[in-house]
Design an enzyme around this catalytic site. Sequence first.
Site, short mmCIF file in Angstrom:
data_model
loop_
_atom_site.label_atom_id
_atom_site.label_comp_id
_atom_site.label_asym_id
_atom_site.label_seq_id
_atom_site.Cartn_x
_atom_site.Cartn_y
_atom_site.Cartn_z
N LYS A 287 -2.13 10.85 8.82
CA LYS A 287 -0.59 10.90 9.04
C LYS A 287 -0.02 12.03 9.66
CE LYS A 287 -0.21 6.73 6.89
NZ LYS A 287 0.10 5.42 7.61
N GLN B 156 4.32 9.47 4.40
CA GLN B 156 5.29 9.24 5.75
C GLN B 156 6.38 10.19 5.72
OE1 GLN B 156 5.06 7.14 8.04
NE2 GLN B 156 3.34 5.83 7.21
N HIS C 80 5.11 1.16 -0.26
CA HIS C 80 4.02 0.65 0.24
C HIS C 80 3.20 0.01 -0.76
CE1 HIS C 80 -0.20 0.94 2.12
NE2 HIS C 80 0.53 1.19 3.35
N CYS D 146 2.28 -3.49 4.89
CA CYS D 146 2.17 -3.23 3.63
C CYS D 146 3.21 -2.86 2.78
CB CYS D 146 0.94 -2.23 3.55
SG CYS D 146 -0.75 -2.77 4.33
N ASP E 142 4.91 9.78 -3.36
CA ASP E 142 4.20 9.54 -2.32
C ASP E 142 4.56 10.06 -0.99
OD1 ASP E 142 2.89 8.08 0.08
OD2 ASP E 142 3.32 6.20 -0.74
#
Length: 473
Positions: free
Chosen positions: A296, A273, A193, A434, A270
């Site tokens: 999220k 997600q 991202h 993104c 990260d």
Amino acid sequence: MTTVNNYASYRPEDHGLPGILELGEKIAAYFPEFAPAASVAYNPKVVSAESSKTFRTDGDKYGASSAERVGGVPVSEIRADFPILSERVGGKPLIWLDNAATTQRPRQVIERIVRYYERENSNTHRGAHTLAARSTDAYEVARRKVADFIGAASPDNIIFTRGTTEGLNLVAQSYVKRRLRPGDEIILTILEHHANIVPWQMIAEETGAALKIAPVDETGQIILPEYAALFTPRVKFASITQVSNALGVITPTAEMVAIAHSFGTPVCVDGAQSVSHMPVSVAGLDADFFVFSGHKVFGPNGIGAVYGKSEPLEEARPYQGGGNMIEDVTFERTTYKKAPAKFEAGTGNIAAAVGLGAAIDYVTAIGMENIESYERSLLEYAVRELSAVPGLRLIGSAAQRAGVISFVMEGRETEEIGDFLNAAGIAVRAGHHCAQPILRRFGLESTARPSLAFYNVKGEIDALAERLESPPR
């Protein structure tokens, strides 16, 4: 009033989290009317009759069937916890398939935030009164819930931020930037991202460092030998996504971290997600840093967390300066508190942190393993149904995927697809997500992206496929 007076001299660095929790328990014992309201986990009995009436059932073509369950919990009961799923768009029942952008919030999270403002609202840590103690208690309990949720050793390893983006910037500016010299390198992957690209570009430009990018194969999966080949003594840091927001690819994160560590390179993961789709263990990953966003994972906007191992947090410099993060201030010098306070200047988003704690209660009660299993079956169904739509091409076919499907259609622009679906009440993302580098790897500038959560059902996938098969306007 003894407990309140005791709080006036309370110092977190002297007592730590147990001291805060003990104080809250004492206040609740002396003043039951001020006891913090408990977070509410999943419980079908708390669903109001009104919300149940508006939910679509087996009688509706696109409603949840009685066989659809997350673990032992009927999906229809879960959906009734989410008020917005009763919304109508253009006269059509809302089908929310934009979960990679943001998830919806259960009633339990919404009500917990309301209760905070109605009964606990105060600044934390510094007030000599009951509400300050209660607010501090709620805030620090939320920190402990985050630590437990991702398998951190201690709440002291958890820093509250505004979200993943701020978390990545914090790691870049506080820890990595001061380690860089001209000619040094940072490794990323092409799946990232923009939030896991731009902060590293910024500090690379400032320090004379360079970025190196790990490639993917034709399915969208990381090519591990080529990733490993990027490491040299010049590499000072790596930052990698656990799940691609554009393709849904689950990267071999633990293996990638192990490769980096074999070269002495610290790693940030990260998890924006991943946290809503699968169990996460920062200990199992051995990540030096891990970041995610509350919105999220069915929690509020404006809150997220950075996990950091104790040693790099000790080494890192404060990201911002101000109140709450100081030990002592004179005009000559300032000394800072230890982590996590060192990185939390000013008043945090206390209510959102409390709401995040309630969201974690909710998904934990259902079971992240159950959520992962249900979503896997739903994803398999969606891939099968969408693959049968004439002219539709799925982008990315890695064996390990989570909750995200990207596609293009012959003769249709992705923005046109998004508008066409919206007219039927179906919300998907259309654009570059993104994540322009990975889309360009496949020769694209944009895709349509439905993304799943555990409150979605097969009937909604059927509605999506049927709408895509109908002629464009």
